[in-house]
Structures are given as structure tokens and as C-alpha cells.
Design a protein around this motif. Structure first.
Motif, PDB file in Angstrom:
ATOM      1  N   ALA A   1       0.967  -1.568   0.170  1.00 19.26           N
ATOM      2  CA  ALA A   1       0.441  -0.807  -0.217  1.00 19.26           C
ATOM      3  C   ALA A   1       0.932   1.174  -0.074  1.00 19.26           C
ATOM      4  CB  ALA A   1      -0.989  -0.171   0.559  1.00 19.26           C
ATOM      5  N   TYR A   2       1.737   1.280   0.731  1.00 19.95           N
ATOM      6  CA  TYR A   2       2.938   2.093   0.331  1.00 19.95           C
ATOM      7  C   TYR A   2       3.565   2.703  -0.554  1.00 19.95           C
ATOM      8  CZ  TYR A   2       2.418   4.457   5.457  1.00 19.95           C
ATOM      9  OH  TYR A   2       1.359   4.962   6.118  1.00 19.95           O
ATOM     10  N   ASP A   3       3.991   0.991  -1.162  1.00 17.77           N
ATOM     11  CA  ASP A   3       3.821   1.705  -2.018  1.00 17.77           C
ATOM     12  C   ASP A   3       3.495   1.909  -3.357  1.00 17.77           C
ATOM     13  OD1 ASP A   3       6.980   0.342  -3.987  1.00 17.77           O
ATOM     14  OD2 ASP A   3       4.636  -0.323  -5.452  1.00 17.77           O
ATOM     15  N   ALA A   4       2.577   2.294  -2.748  1.00 15.02           N
ATOM     16  CA  ALA A   4       1.160   2.543  -4.087  1.00 15.02           C
ATOM     17  C   ALA A   4       1.632   3.959  -3.238  1.00 15.02           C
ATOM     18  CB  ALA A   4       0.162   2.013  -4.393  1.00 15.02           C
ATOM     19  N   VAL A   5       1.270   4.127  -2.532  1.00 16.33           N
ATOM     20  CA  VAL A   5       1.153   5.736  -2.145  1.00 16.33           C
ATOM     21  C   VAL A   5       2.897   6.433  -3.070  1.00 16.33           C
ATOM     22  CG1 VAL A   5       1.766   7.884  -0.502  1.00 16.33           C
ATOM     23  CG2 VAL A   5      -0.032   5.739  -0.675  1.00 16.33           C
ATOM     24  N   TYR A   6       4.171   5.723  -2.517  1.00 20.82           N
ATOM     25  CA  TYR A   6       5.106   6.436  -2.850  1.00 20.82           C
ATOM     26  C   TYR A   6       5.279   6.132  -4.492  1.00 20.82           C
ATOM     27  CZ  TYR A   6      10.375   6.494  -4.267  1.00 20.82           C
ATOM     28  OH  TYR A   6      11.102   7.147  -4.511  1.00 20.82           O
ATOM     29  N   GLY A   7       4.554   6.433  -4.971  1.00 19.21           N
ATOM     30  CA  GLY A   7       4.293   6.144  -6.969  1.00 19.21           C
ATOM     31  C   GLY A   7       3.390   6.983  -7.445  1.00 19.21           C
ATOM     32  N   ALA A   8       2.308   6.970  -6.140  1.00 15.45           N
ATOM     33  CA  ALA A   8       1.401   8.175  -6.458  1.00 15.45           C
ATOM     34  C   ALA A   8       1.943   9.725  -5.924  1.00 15.45           C
ATOM     35  CB  ALA A   8      -0.024   7.828  -5.533  1.00 15.45           C
ATOM     36  N   ASN A   9       2.890   9.481  -5.130  1.00 12.38           N
ATOM     37  CA  ASN A   9       3.283  11.301  -4.703  1.00 12.38           C
ATOM     38  C   ASN A   9       4.364  11.548  -5.629  1.00 12.38           C
ATOM     39  OD1 ASN A   9       1.996  10.866  -2.125  1.00 12.38           O
ATOM     40  ND2 ASN A   9       3.540  10.312  -1.298  1.00 12.38           N
ATOM     41  N   ALA A  10       5.110  10.535  -5.774  1.00 11.44           N
ATOM     42  CA  ALA A  10       6.607  10.729  -7.653  1.00 11.44           C
ATOM     43  C   ALA A  10       5.746  11.059  -8.939  1.00 11.44           C
ATOM     44  CB  ALA A  10       6.985   8.952  -7.930  1.00 11.44           C
ATOM     45  N   VAL A  11       3.825  10.732  -9.282  1.00  9.28           N
ATOM     46  CA  VAL A  11       3.258  10.922 -10.326  1.00  9.28           C
ATOM     47  C   VAL A  11       3.199  12.710 -10.363  1.00  9.28           C
ATOM     48  CG1 VAL A  11       1.670  11.047 -11.313  1.00  9.28           C
ATOM     49  CG2 VAL A  11       3.168   8.523 -10.514  1.00  9.28           C
ATOM     50  N   ILE A  12       2.579  12.839  -8.652  1.00  8.11           N
ATOM     51  CA  ILE A  12       2.036  14.741  -8.063  1.00  8.11           C
ATOM     52  C   ILE A  12       3.312  15.154  -8.345  1.00  8.11           C
ATOM     53  CG2 ILE A  12       1.321  15.351  -6.873  1.00  8.11           C
ATOM     54  CD1 ILE A  12      -0.043  13.117  -6.037  1.00  8.11           C
ATOM     55  N   GLU A  13       4.646  14.846  -7.577  1.00  5.86           N
ATOM     56  CA  GLU A  13       5.001  16.212  -7.998  1.00  5.86           C
ATOM     57  C   GLU A  13       6.525  15.530  -9.100  1.00  5.86           C
ATOM     58  OE1 GLU A  13       8.093  14.760  -4.434  1.00  5.86           O
ATOM     59  OE2 GLU A  13       6.398  15.140  -3.389  1.00  5.86           O
ATOM     60  N   GLY A  14       6.530  14.828  -9.615  1.00  3.73           N
ATOM     61  CA  GLY A  14       7.106  15.032 -11.042  1.00  3.73           C
ATOM     62  C   GLY A  14       5.982  15.915 -12.136  1.00  3.73           C
ATOM     63  N   ILE A  15       5.236  15.443 -12.552  1.00  2.00           N
ATOM     64  CA  ILE A  15       4.085  16.204 -13.124  1.00  2.00           C
ATOM     65  C   ILE A  15       4.379  17.980 -13.121  1.00  2.00           C
ATOM     66  CG2 ILE A  15       2.262  16.994 -13.840  1.00  2.00           C
ATOM     67  CD1 ILE A  15       1.451  14.457 -13.781  1.00  2.00           C
ATOM     68  N   GLU A  16       4.090  18.323 -11.845  1.00  3.83           N
ATOM     69  CA  GLU A  16       3.799  19.769 -10.927  1.00  3.83           C
ATOM     70  C   GLU A  16       5.914  19.804 -11.511  1.00  3.83           C
ATOM     71  OE1 GLU A  16       3.304  22.125  -7.241  1.00  3.83           O
ATOM     72  OE2 GLU A  16       3.614  20.139  -6.806  1.00  3.83           O
ATOM     73  N   ALA A  17       6.718  19.181 -10.833  1.00  6.63           N
ATOM     74  CA  ALA A  17       7.376  20.057 -11.597  1.00  6.63           C
ATOM     75  C   ALA A  17       8.383  19.973 -12.908  1.00  6.63           C
ATOM     76  CB  ALA A  17       9.035  18.908 -10.340  1.00  6.63           C
ATOM     77  N   SER A  18       7.895  19.226 -13.827  1.00  5.05           N
ATOM     78  CA  SER A  18       8.097  19.115 -15.414  1.00  5.05           C
ATOM     79  C   SER A  18       7.663  20.273 -15.769  1.00  5.05           C
ATOM     80  CB  SER A  18       7.202  17.807 -15.733  1.00  5.05           C
ATOM     81  OG  SER A  18       7.839  18.062 -16.881  1.00  5.05           O
ATOM     82  N   VAL A  19       8.730  21.364 -16.430  1.00  5.12           N
ATOM     83  CA  VAL A  19       8.390  22.234 -17.239  1.00  5.12           C
ATOM     84  C   VAL A  19       8.166  22.160 -19.068  1.00  5.12           C
ATOM     85  CG1 VAL A  19       9.176  24.136 -15.572  1.00  5.12           C
ATOM     86  CG2 VAL A  19      10.566  22.856 -17.748  1.00  5.12           C
ATOM     87  N   SER A  20       8.843  20.698 -19.199  1.00  6.21           N
ATOM     88  CA  SER A  20       8.444  20.678 -21.074  1.00  6.21           C
ATOM     89  C   SER A  20       7.116  20.336 -21.592  1.00  6.21           C
ATOM     90  CB  SER A  20       9.252  18.769 -20.519  1.00  6.21           C
ATOM     91  OG  SER A  20       8.666  18.216 -22.039  1.00  6.21           O
ATOM     92  N   GLU A  21       7.368  20.910 -22.835  1.00  4.69           N
ATOM     93  CA  GLU A  21       5.828  21.380 -23.220  1.00  4.69           C
ATOM     94  C   GLU A  21       5.936  20.157 -23.691  1.00  4.69           C
ATOM     95  OE1 GLU A  21       7.402  23.947 -26.435  1.00  4.69           O
ATOM     96  OE2 GLU A  21       7.516  26.002 -25.022  1.00  4.69           O
ATOM     97  N   LYS A  22       6.230  19.149 -24.287  1.00  9.11           N
ATOM     98  CA  LYS A  22       5.771  17.746 -24.881  1.00  9.11           C
ATOM     99  C   LYS A  22       4.967  16.790 -23.602  1.00  9.11           C
ATOM    100  CE  LYS A  22       9.976  17.262 -27.937  1.00  9.11           C
ATOM    101  NZ  LYS A  22      10.722  16.430 -28.621  1.00  9.11           N
ATOM    102  N   LEU A  23       4.963  17.532 -22.160  1.00  3.41           N
ATOM    103  CA  LEU A  23       4.014  16.990 -20.756  1.00  3.41           C
ATOM    104  C   LEU A  23       2.805  18.007 -21.201  1.00  3.41           C
ATOM    105  CD1 LEU A  23       3.179  14.726 -19.083  1.00  3.41           C
ATOM    106  CD2 LEU A  23       4.358  16.492 -17.475  1.00  3.41           C
ATOM    107  N   HIS A  24       1.902  18.133 -22.013  1.00  2.56           N
ATOM    108  CA  HIS A  24       0.587  18.604 -22.024  1.00  2.56           C
ATOM    109  C   HIS A  24      -0.418  18.867 -21.255  1.00  2.56           C
ATOM    110  CE1 HIS A  24       2.426  16.943 -26.958  1.00  2.56           C
ATOM    111  NE2 HIS A  24       1.468  18.747 -26.605  1.00  2.56           N
ATOM    112  N   ASP A  25      -1.192  19.688 -20.884  1.00  2.00           N
ATOM    113  CA  ASP A  25      -2.135  20.053 -20.084  1.00  2.00           C
ATOM    114  C   ASP A  25      -2.882  18.849 -19.549  1.00  2.00           C
ATOM    115  OD1 ASP A  25      -0.403  22.039 -19.312  1.00  2.00           O
ATOM    116  OD2 ASP A  25      -2.168  23.688 -20.487  1.00  2.00           O
TER     117      ASP A  25
END
Length: 472
Positions: A107-131
């Protein structure tokens, strides 16, 4: 593969620092395809348990919530009376129980993965990652985080609430009060509702990705658990009203098929050689009847559950099978029909049902009754479920206590052997002691402390601020 492994590197709670040589967040979330792959990796690990390469019930989302929650309640019994699993049946868990540890870690592994996605998307400035992809994947990640914390809180009680992958912030976290965890789950799901699509187009029509309605359905459940009955009824009503998407199949044998009309969210298991395309519970509970008695499933239904079915209840006919062993009639769950022995070549006919429409009727019935909205409407919701099962309507003259007990009964029968619902409901309603302390297999009663599972000993050793649950 590298992307998935990079995000899946945390194996013990949320306190492992980022490994040297892992793919950086910026690279993982540089394009739509990479971000989608990262999120897909979370689902893959949840349903296929890539943590240790094993199959069967090896994680909170691969059957452990059902099997072990079912044994802790009065639903399932293991035939392996000499195994550590039998301690769940007898209410005698030990602090170093390996199965409860796997629930925690996965369960914490899923939490870790979810947090990584949330933070990764927020930090990404790539124009190839669309809104549109940013919004959808952030919504999915927040849904998964709330979903995972729901099971952590209901199995373990107060738990550390990590909302980041920053090792320095999570390494020595204390337990978070349950009210705060529930408040965060509600916040995540409210945000997810606004970010997720309102249809199944994200997975080409298949019901294997969370939508706005999955977030709404989970929000209804969490409001019920939090005691906010008016909001629970309102959220459940929103889901039930989506009749173009969700229906109760008249044929009970169609409920657990892939992309069932009743499915709000399913997980698609991998085509693994050992599983034979079966769902986790198909793998664990569905036996080749031709090999009986030499090859029985390890788990069967308890006498209490078997005897609680009303006469002529079609759910007993469609969702169980039985045999006579040593002069005694033994029943097994049979909601899933595909096991390892009868998987169809090249065809997967069942997905793993996570959330379905019937639960929403039962949530709304209970919420309406407890909020004093209308006993007649609560009874009407129960009767929708009962009619499909071939049972007579409940009378409109039932008192409030009688309606509450009728809801408990319908939840027990409709949702048996599904995701620990019975165990969680008995604890939530304060009925666990009265019901479970009277179960013969749990005699002599060892105390109520085992309504919470033990915090894994490895976590206690690693984090001096993490206190063990009482009684362990």
C-alpha cells in the motif's frame, strides 16, 4: 522498463532515499508517453505485485485485503490450520506477521508511486507534457493515494501520512491522526473529481482507469466512514444517477466480467504464466473441481457466512460452489469463474473488480438511514439489491434499528469476499466485538486489539518515532 523501475524503487514504507543511478524526475516526465508509462507502472505493481515477483495474494490490491480481511472477520477460513495465516482466523496475530507486513509495504508502495507522479508532473516544465495529460494523471495519482490510505487506515489505524517522496521529510514520520488522514483523502478525491474524465475514453472504453465517477464513489465511501452521512448519500446518488454508464446486470454471472456494466473501476491483471490470466481471487479461490478432493482451495467460506444467506437467494447459487468433505457441506466463493486451470487461450474474460455500483446503493441506504433522511428511501435502495438476488422486498414498516441491521446483512451477503468490506464495516459500526467474539473459531477470545494489524517490526526498528499498535 527503466521508467517503471525508477518510480518503483521504494520497497519499505516511504523512507528509502532515491537510489543512485535512477532515472531523474525531469526525464521521467518529459513527454506524455513517459508520464503515462510512470502511472501505468503503479497499476501494474498494484495488481501484479512486482515487489517480489510472486503471484497470487501478495499485496493489498492482489487479494490480500479480501483474504486476510475475510479471515479477520467471519467470512473466510483457511484450510491450512498449521500456517501463520490461521492466526487471522483465530484472532492471534503476532507482531512480526509477514502477511500484514505485505499489506503495509504494498500500500505504501502505491502511495510512493502516486506521490512521485504528482511531484514529477508539477516539477516538469516540458512542453511535450501536455496540460490534458498533466491533469488526468495528477487526478489518477491523487485517487490512488486516497485509495491506498483508505486501506492503510482501516487495517492499521493511525499511520504516517506521507505526501511527498522527499526522504528527509518522511524518514522519521510519526503516526498521523485518522481524522487528518481522512481529511486528506477527501481533499485528494475532491480534486481528482475535477481532474479526471467523466467517461472511459482514457482506456479505449475499458473500465481499468479511474474516472470522475470512481473518485465520486470512493468519496461516498469515505464520507460514510467519516460520519458525514449527508455527503455520503449525495455522492452515492451522483454515481447511481449515471445510468448511461452504470447498471446492475440482471444476470449475477455477468457482474464480475471485464468491463461489466456494474464496474466503476477494475484493475487489469497481467497475462502471467503462473496466474493463467486469472484475477488474484480467481487464482486463489477458483479450483479445478475435477481434482477435488486432492486439490482444494486454501480458503473456504465460514459457516457463519454460509448460514446467513436467505432461502432462495440467487447470490448463493451464482457466487458460491460447494462440495461435501468428511460428511460436511463446504462452500467456496465463486464470484470469479476463471482460475489457472481454465484460462482461455488468448482471451481474458474477467478483470479484478475494485469498485461497483451495488456498493453505492448500500452506501446510500445506510447514509440515508443514519442521516434520518428517509427510512423508506433507504429500504427502497436495499430492495433494488434484493430484487436482483431474487428476494422479496423488505416491508416499509421496518424501524430504524431494523433497517440498520438489514443494511448490515445486505452488505455482508452482497459484498462477501470483496476487499475486506465485512471486516471494515463491523469495526466502523462498533459491531466487531459483539459479532466476532462469538465466532467459534476465535475462541477463547484474545481481545479487541487485533481489530488493528501490527505495524511491521522492520518499520518500528527503522523509525524510532513509529509506535507499535496496542497489544503487540
Amino acid at each position: 522498463m527503466l521508467i517503471t523501475v525508477a518510480l518503483a524503487s521504494c520497497k519499505d514504507l516511504v523512507s528509502i532515499p532515491e537510489p543512485i543511478g535512477s532515472v531523474t524526475t525531469k526525464k521521467v516526465f518529459a513527454t506524455d508517453a513517459q508520464a503515462n508509462s510512470a502511472m501505468a507502472g503503479i497499476y501494474t505493481r498494484m495488481i501484479n505485485n512486482a515487489l517480489d515477483g510472486n503471484t497470487g495474494t501478495q499485496g493489498f490490491a492482489t487479494g490480500m485485503s479480501t483474504i486476510f480481511g475475510g479471515m479477520s472477520a467471519n467470512e473466510l477460513v483457511t484450510a491450512s490450520t498449521g500456517s501463520a495465516d490461521y492466526l487471522f482466523n483465530t484472532n492471534r496475530l503476532l507482531a512480526d506477521n509477514g502477511s500484514s507486513t505485505k499489506i503495509w509495504v504494498t500500500a505504501y508502495d502505491a502511495v510512493y508511486g502516486a506521490n512521485a507522479v504528482i511531484e514529477g508532473i508539477e516539477a516538469s516544465v516540458s512542453e511535450k507534457l501536455h496540460d490534458d495529460v498533466r491533469k488526468r494523471l495528477t487526478g489518477e495519482a491523487k485517487f490512488i493515494r486516497a485509495f491506498s490510505y483508505f486501506y492503510l487506515v482501516n487495517f492499521f489505524g493511525e499511520v504516517p501520512m506521507a505526501l511527498t517522496i522527499d526522504f528527509n521529510k518522511t524518514v522519521n514520520m510519526k503516526k498521523t491522526p485518522k481524522a487528518e488522514v481522512y481529511a486528506q483523502m477527501i481533499k485528494d478525491l475532491q480534486e481528482a473529481k475535477n481532474l479526471l474524465p467523466d467517461n472511459f475514453s482514457g482506456a479505449a472504453g475499458e473500465r481499468i482507469l479511474p474516472t470522475k465517477w470512481a473518485a465520486t464513489a470512493l468519496l461516498a465511501r469515505i464520507y460514510l466512514y467519516a460520519g458525514d452521512y449527508s455527503n455520503a448519500a449525495a455522492q452515492a446518488s451522483d454515481v447511481i444517477s449515471q445510468s448511461a454508464l452504470f447498471q446492475l446486470p440482471a444476470d449475477l454471472n455477468e457482474v464480475f466480467l471485464k468491463n461489466s456494466q456494474e464496474a466503476i473501476w477494475q484493475l487489469q491483471q497481467g497475462d502471467l504464466p503462473a496466474n493463467g490470466k486469472a484475477t488474484p481471487e480467481g487464482y486463489t479461490l477458483v479450483a479445478n473441481k475435477a481434482t477435488i478432493p486432492n486439490n482444494r482451495p486454501f480458503f473456504h467460506m465460514s459457516d457463519e457466512l454460509k448460514n446467513d444467506f436467505e432461502m432462495n437467494d440467487q447470490r448463493k447459487t451464482a457466487w458460491t460452489w460447494n462440495e461435501t468433505a468428511a460428511g460436511k457441506e463446504v462452500y467456496y466463493p465463486y464470484k470469479y469463474k476463471v482460475g489457472t486451470y481454465n484460462a482461455r487461450e488468448g482471451v481474458m474474460t474477467e478483470y479484478y473488480m475494485v469498485m461497483r455500483l451495488a456498493e453505492q446503493y448500500l452506501i446510500r441506504a445506510e447514509a440515508r438511514a443514519l442521516a434520518n433522511q428517509s427510512l423508506n428511501l433507504a429500504i427502497a435502495d436495499l430492495n433494488v439489491i434484493r430484487r436482483r438476488a431474487g428476494l422479496d422486498d423488505l416491508p416499509a414498516t421496518l424501524s430504524k434499528p431494523e433497517v440498520i441491521l438489514a443494511i448490515e446483512h445486505e452488505k455482508e451477503i452482497e459484498l462477501f469476499a470483496e476487499w475486506g468490506h465485512r471486516f471494515f464495516d463491523l469495526k466502523r459500526t462498533g459491531r466487531a466485538h459483539d459479532v466476532l467474539s462469538a465466532v467459534p473459531i476465535k475462541q477463547p477470545w484474545n481481545g479487541d486489539n487485533q481489530f488493528l494489524y501490527p505495524i511491521p517490526r522492520t518499520e518500528i526498528i527503522a523509525n524510532q518515532n513509529l509506535i507499535q499498535n496496542p497489544g503487540y
